[in-house]
Design an enzyme around this catalytic site. Structure first.
Site, PDB file in Angstrom:
ATOM      1  N   LYS B  75       1.307  -1.627  -0.041  1.00  0.00           N
ATOM      2  CA  LYS B  75       0.018   0.173   0.113  1.00  0.00           C
ATOM      3  C   LYS B  75       1.369   0.960  -0.148  1.00  0.00           C
ATOM      4  O   LYS B  75       1.679   1.382   0.671  1.00  0.00           O
ATOM      5  CB  LYS B  75      -0.540   0.313   1.338  1.00  0.00           C
ATOM      6  CG  LYS B  75      -2.215   1.218   0.931  1.00  0.00           C
ATOM      7  CD  LYS B  75      -2.727   0.646   2.288  1.00  0.00           C
ATOM      8  CE  LYS B  75      -4.040   1.466   2.859  1.00  0.00           C
ATOM      9  NZ  LYS B  75      -5.144   1.931   3.746  1.00  0.00           N
ATOM     10  N   SER B 150      -9.635   1.619   2.732  1.00  0.00           N
ATOM     11  CA  SER B 150      -9.324   2.267   1.757  1.00  0.00           C
ATOM     12  C   SER B 150      -7.894   1.273   1.397  1.00  0.00           C
ATOM     13  O   SER B 150      -7.420   1.586   0.361  1.00  0.00           O
ATOM     14  CB  SER B 150      -8.137   3.130   2.551  1.00  0.00           C
ATOM     15  OG  SER B 150      -6.966   2.430   4.277  1.00  0.00           O
ATOM     16  N   SER B 174      -9.731  -0.629   7.084  1.00  0.00           N
ATOM     17  CA  SER B 174      -9.507  -1.002   5.851  1.00  0.00           C
ATOM     18  C   SER B 174      -9.017  -1.823   5.709  1.00  0.00           C
ATOM     19  O   SER B 174      -7.987  -1.648   4.413  1.00  0.00           O
ATOM     20  CB  SER B 174      -8.758   0.631   5.285  1.00  0.00           C
ATOM     21  OG  SER B 174      -8.606   2.218   5.608  1.00  0.00           O
TER      22      SER B 174
END
Lengths: 98, 471
Positions: B75, B150, B174
């Site tokens: 990420k 996310s 997330s």
């Protein structure tokens, strides 16, 4: 929430907002604040008596130099928007004409 | 795509090499990612690491580090030295990390190869990956739908079969919610189990990094490598912080029935109920529990999190790194930089955080929210005296359509089951419990297993038995 309040918050948060953003955020923030206000329904008039700390506190490590001199200097300078030699250039804070 | 465990075996036996797997992954990105957009950057130059790993396996076989040659997607709010870490924000569009996050350093030491940086909601604020400054990510199982967020890019990268695992971060769901939407395993560790050093901070008392994988076994493997005390994060815990959380043969599962009434998709609820019945049929004990404070966690979260966001994101000022817009004076530079650099959800949360921390409102909002949090921890301590694990669906719905959730409050309600877990700091594991059919497509949905503080190993033990063995 009023537009003035939103503008004041934006000033505190150092964000310039367009007129359209001010309108939009004022409406949305009112709805969100109404919802989050329900925390009072959960705990009533109670207040936090002692500060809440995590599972760990007062965690220290030795105060010692962990890197070679200039090991990161070039990399960090390269990230800066504006530099002069080994210095970062920023806007003047004091205005001699004021 | 093979699991990490399977890949490792094939590397050792010589059936596959890290170079072959790396090349296959790159080809898959070229073939599939133009549509899905899981990646913000692809590190093609990491091929040399795959080649070195191939040589190492030939010479040393099983006597190599546990993740040697395993490609991982990371990420883009996790710092990898020398790579752009933008957190999907324009304000960090050209920011190159000057050091490795602790989780990256540990994965690197274990031999992992970072193949690319994944898309996400800007600064991890969102539940759909629609808030990225660089375009949205689509759900590989149905491209008209969101992958969740996310950590949506990380989830999509694994769901496409490009990598066996990806790293995400979880502040309010997330990792777990995208895992649910993409049919994966997602793990949010006990707060403090994994170092936050080198993660781009969102809500520092809530953030944890964790894996997205296809098996619980792989999630456990990655967690075992990235977890552990770190002198660069004073909130990291040691095994004695919470003591032993027993691993058992049969468990008592608590189901907060009252919590599963409003706003939950009927098919999700039916699948959840069937999952719970199967646990009872397998000889576990299932009891109804009451969690009045936990159920109201969402309101407290949307005070605590924005408060921490407004403080953490104050550092982006256009001075030392990142975007800098020109202005007439210093204040003007700050205001223009932040106006141009932040997207609308980030601005909304900074303003909200500024409000709840401002004089006159602090006690009414932030003080109350922290009190809710304290009471929630006490409530959980009581409940965990009689139950071993709490069960909820991971998200109230399957993956929704792109553009479907316009209203911010409606989007926030997506996190209703996941955010209380972060407020309390307990660990939670999400894995697929079934599918629901929408427009002729089977969409996965996840179940969330919540353990007491320090109960990470208990969750892995249960997950391996309940999910991995039946996969």
């Amino acid at each position: 929430m009023t537009k003035e309040e939103t503008l004041h918050l934006a000033k505190l948060a150092r964000i310039e907002l367009s007129d359209a953003e001010i309108d939009k955020f004022t409406t949305e923030m009112s709805a969100i604040l109404e919802y989050v206000s329900t925390v009072t329904d959960i705990v009533g008039d109670d207040t936090l008596t002692a500060p809440q700390v995590g599972a760990k506190y007062n965690v220290f490590r030795k105060d010692e130099v962990t890197n070679e001199a200039d090991e990161y200097t070039a990399d960090l300078l390269a990230e800066m928007p504006q530099t002069q030699g080994r210095f970062m250039v920023v806007q003047k804070i004091l205005n001699p004409d004021a | 795509m093979y699991t990490i465990t399977e890949l490792r075996k094939k590397y050792i036996s010589g059936e596959l090499t890290p170079t072959e797997v790396f090349d296959t992954a790159l080809a898959a990105i070229t073939a599939k990612d133009a549509e899905i957009h899981a990646f913000l950057a692809v590190f093609t130059d990491a091929r040399s690491e795959a080649e070195a790993a191939t040589v190492a396996y030939r010479k040393q076989g099983a006597d190599t580090p546990p993740l040697l040659g395993i490609p991982l997607a990371i990420k883009s709010n996790i710092l990898i030295k020398g790579r752009i870490a933008s957190a999907a924000s324009k304000i960090l569009e050209n920011y190159t990390a000057t050091y490795d996050a602790t989780v990256i350093a540990r994965l690197r030491a274990a031999g992992a190869i970072f193949i690319g940086a994944t898309n996400m909601d800007e600064f991890a604020m969102g539940g759909s990956t629609e808030n990225s400054a660089f375009g949205l990510t689509r759900n590989p199982l149905d491209p008209s739908r969101v992958p969740g967020g996310s950590s949506g890019g990380s989830a999509a990268a694994v769901a496409m079969g490009i990598v066996p695992a990806a790293m995400g971060t979880d502040t309010g769901g997330s990792i777990r919610q995208p895992a649910s939407f993409c049919g994966l395993v997602g793990f949010k560790p006990t707060y403090g189990a994994v170092s936050r050093f080198g993660l781009i901070a969102m809500g520092s008392s809530l953030d944890q990094a964790g894996p997205l994988t296809t098996t619980v076994e792989d999630a456990e493997l990655i967690h075992s490598i990235i977890s552990g005390a770190d002198e660069y994060d004073a909130t990291t815990i040691t095994p004695d912080t919470y003591g032993d959380v027993a691993i058992k043969e049969k468990y008592t599962f608590g189901v907060p029935r009252q919590f599963l009434t409003d706003g939950i998709d009927a098919d999700v609820l039916a699948t959840f109920n069937a999952h719970v019945e199967a646990l009872a049929a397998a000889g576990h004990t299932v009891v109804d529990i009451d969690l009045p404070i936990f159920e109201k966690g969402l309101a407290a979260y949307y005070i605590v999190m924005p408060a921490e966001v407004s403080s953490n994101l104050a550092r982006f000022d256009g001075m030392r790194y990142g975007l800098s817009s020109s202005g007439d004076n210093l204040l003007d530079v700050y205001q223009k930089t932040r106006a141009n650099g932040f997207g609308k959800e980030v601005k909304r949360r900074i303003l909200l955080g500024t409000y709840v921390l401002s004089s006159g409102y602090y006690d009414a909002f932030y003080g109350k929210a922290e009190l809710v949090r304290a009471k929630m921890r006490a409530e959980l301590r009581e409940v965990f005296k009689t139950v071993d694990v709490i069960l909820t669906p991971t998200a109230p719905t399957p993956a929704f359509k792109i553009g479907e959730q316009e209203d911010p409050l409606a989007m926030y309600r997506q996190d209703i089951f996941t955010v209380p877990v972060n407020l309390a700091g307990v660990p939670a594991l999400s894995f697929p419990m079934g599918t629901v059919v929408r427009e002729g497509i089977e969409l996965p949905i996840g179940v969330q297993y919540i353990a007491p503080h320090g109960g990470d190993a208990r969750l892995f033990s249960i997950g391996k038995k309940i999910y991995d063995e039946r996969r």
